[in-house]
Design an enzyme around this catalytic site. Structure first.
Site, mmCIF file in Angstrom:
data_model
loop_
_atom_site.group_PDB
_atom_site.id
_atom_site.type_symbol
_atom_site.label_atom_id
_atom_site.label_comp_id
_atom_site.label_asym_id
_atom_site.label_seq_id
_atom_site.Cartn_x
_atom_site.Cartn_y
_atom_site.Cartn_z
ATOM 1 N N GLY A 79 0.918 -1.123 -0.146
ATOM 2 C CA GLY A 79 0.043 0.052 -0.052
ATOM 3 C C GLY A 79 0.924 1.424 -0.166
ATOM 4 O O GLY A 79 0.219 2.393 0.277
ATOM 5 N N SER A 99 5.388 -5.556 -2.094
ATOM 6 C CA SER A 99 5.727 -4.119 -2.292
ATOM 7 C C SER A 99 6.224 -3.456 -1.071
ATOM 8 O O SER A 99 7.183 -3.799 -0.576
ATOM 9 C CB SER A 99 4.356 -3.596 -2.853
ATOM 10 O OG SER A 99 4.435 -2.173 -3.437
#
Length: 542
Positions: A112, A194
């Site tokens: 995120g 990520s």
């Protein structure tokens, strides 16, 4: 509604019976606190140990996430009281005399961009992973201004990286309590995607986390990524936008601790820079000063930590997706709206990774920009006809090269196996691509997670479909790795395939598509190009 109770070191928690996608039973425990609520004077501070509870804690329903925009709607949701974790397990320890074999634990750190995301089942449903005999934990950590801010005054105890500190506190809770959920505290795999991969990798670079994690899985990110280190003035910038006139750190802290959370988010959203390799971003991890009253975590370049052998020596599973560049499709579309000349990349200096230290306009920066333009577009200014190469460039620049480099650097400094993968499957569950606004073929950034977690916006998985085949095989490989450090498994008495760990001068990898195949040195030409860039000497010294 069938429930079950578990006694932890902090008190009794009540969970709820759930079913995986094959109707197998497991138990869900939502929102168990692992730290004190970071409210009032604890806002921006390192997490504090949790307070034991006297009454039974109701973990049968999902709790507020850490305040951030929702990935689906963009609406701000959640709150500050969010330092909790979700646990999913097939078995629980009912009493001390009961003997149950402890299961491998996977701790997932959500993605995120350090500013959004959460642990809720609408994004990370356990329905697929809980077909296997593991214990799954998802840690909620502070985001944006609350999780990645710092101040220079070392006496204030705000060195930055609160989100990383949250995750470590959560891992300590797991170490002390997961046995009550039939998890093995001595067999914990940290898994991040990520931004979550950057956090997970930073954990493994810390000697003080030695007994907390024993294996690592990282997708599409690592601490070496140029976007993994941000600006050091984020909090002051937000304070300025909110009307704080003082430049004194103590005054800034007091001002911001007294603001309603909605105002803080407003200040966070006003402090922003574009997404470019050349620009460190606001509210990201930072290199800390060593003299802070809080124990320092990130104090030097991760490449140095790895090369000096300071990182944990544990098995690693690492890789990226074939079309990560589709994540930037929205950026390309926005650029085309503004540029009447149809240019999709007018400024190649934005692609010069800021950790290299070459200032914009310097001979080195200009040379890298020219080399990049030549390598990807034969020296021409790219237009919409070059869209495919644009995505290829962003794959290599933001993800591919650095993730391969991470694996290779760890290989040189460990005796543990490192398994590499490249995910290329484009099926009906590739939801992240849709969230990112792209309708083009390919496996975009984080699309691989859709075959490990159930996402609420995805259709039900069809029995005997290629999606189920890919999901089932990935789940088996990933959980096998968590169990033993070796993902390989046998199917009908035959080995599924031989996925070799990387070797010297041979980056063996698993290619995941409709069929699973193996190969050596993915995207070698692009890797060699960016390797020459990252190892370029300053022109003034040539």
């Amino acid at each position: 509604m069938k429930t079950v109770t578990v006694r932890t070191k902090l008190g009794v928690v009540r969970g709820i019976e759930s079913k995986n996608y094959k109707d197998g039973i497991f138990y869900s425990f939502y929102g168990i606190p692992y730290a004190k609520p970071p409210l009032g004077k604890l806002r921006f501070k390192a997490p504090q140990p949790p307070i034991p509870w006297k009454h039974e804690f109701d973990a049968t329903f999902e709790k507020d996430c850490c305040i951030a925009p929702n990935l689906y709607t963009g609406e701000i949701e959640g709150g500050e009281d969010c330092l909790h974790l979700n646990i999913y397990t097939r078995n629980v320890s009912i009493n001390d005399s009961e003997s149950i074999q402890l299961k491998p634990v996977i701790v997932f750190i959500h993605p995120g961009a350090f500013t959004t995301g959460n642990t809720k089942t609408e994004f990370y449903g356990p329905d697929f992973l809980m077909t296997q005999d593991i214990v799954l934990v998802l840690i909620s950590y502070r985001l944006g201004i609350l999780g990645w801010s710092r101040l220079d005054d070392s006496s204030l105890g705000i060195p930055g990286n609160q989100g990383l500190r949250d995750v470590i506190m959560g891992l300590k809770w797991v170490n002390e309590n997961i046995e009550f959920f039939c998890g093995d505290p001595n067999n914990v795999t940290i898994f991040g995607d990520s931004a979550g991969a950057v956090i997970a990798h930073n954990v493994v670079l810390l000697a003080q986390c030695k007994n907390l994690v024993h294996k690592i899985i990282i997708h599409s990110g690592s601490a070496l990524c140029h976007w993994g280190i941000g600006r050091r003035d984020s909090l002051k910038e937000a304070a300025k936008h909110l009307g704080c006139t003082s430049r004194v750190d103590k005054d800034i802290l007091e001002f911001l601790q007294n603001q309603p959370i909605e105002k803080l988010i407003q200040g966070q959203l006003q402090a922003k820079v574009g997404i470019a390799a050349s620009l460190p971003r606001y509210f990201y991890p930072v290199i800390e000063e060593p003299n802070n009253i809080e124990e320092p975590l990130i104090t030097e370049d991760p490449r140095k930590v790895i090369s000096e052998g300071k990182s944990l020596k544990i098995p690693m599973l690492i890789g990226y997706n074939s079309d990560e560049g589709l994540f930037f499709d929205y950026q390309l579309k926005n650029r085309l709206k503004k540029d009447k000349n149809n240019s999709i990349l007018p400024d190649f200096e934005t692609l010069v990774p800021h950790p290299l230290g070459f200032k914009r306009g310097s001979p080195e920066s200009i040379l890298i920009a020219e080399k990049t333009k030549q390598f990807y577009f034969n020296g021409k200014s790219p237009t919409i006809e070059n869209r495919k190469q644009f995505y290829r460039l962003y794959l290599d620049n933001f993800f591919g090269y650095v993730i391969q480099d991470t694996a290779r650097r760890h290989f040189k400094n460990t005796n543990q196996p490192i398994y590499f993968f490249k995910f290329a499957f484009d099926g009906n569950l590739n939801m992240y691509k849709k969230i990112q606004g792209s309708d083009l073929p390919g496996a975009s950034h984080s699309d691989d997670l859709c075959y490990l977690f159930k996402m609420s916006k995805n259709p039900p998985i069809e029995k005997n479909s290629v999606e189920e085949k890919v999901m089932t095989q990935m789940i088996k490989l990933w959980t096998n790795f968590a169990k033993s450090g070796n993902p390989n498994f046998f199917q009908n008495d035959d080995q599924f395939l031989e996925w070799k760990p990387i070797e010297k001068n041979k980056l063996h990898y698993l290619h995941i598509n409709d069929d699973f195949t193996v190969g050596v040195d993915p995207d070698k030409e692009a890797f060699d190009f960016w390797d020459s860039i990252y190892n370029m000497s300053p022109i003034s010294k040539l």
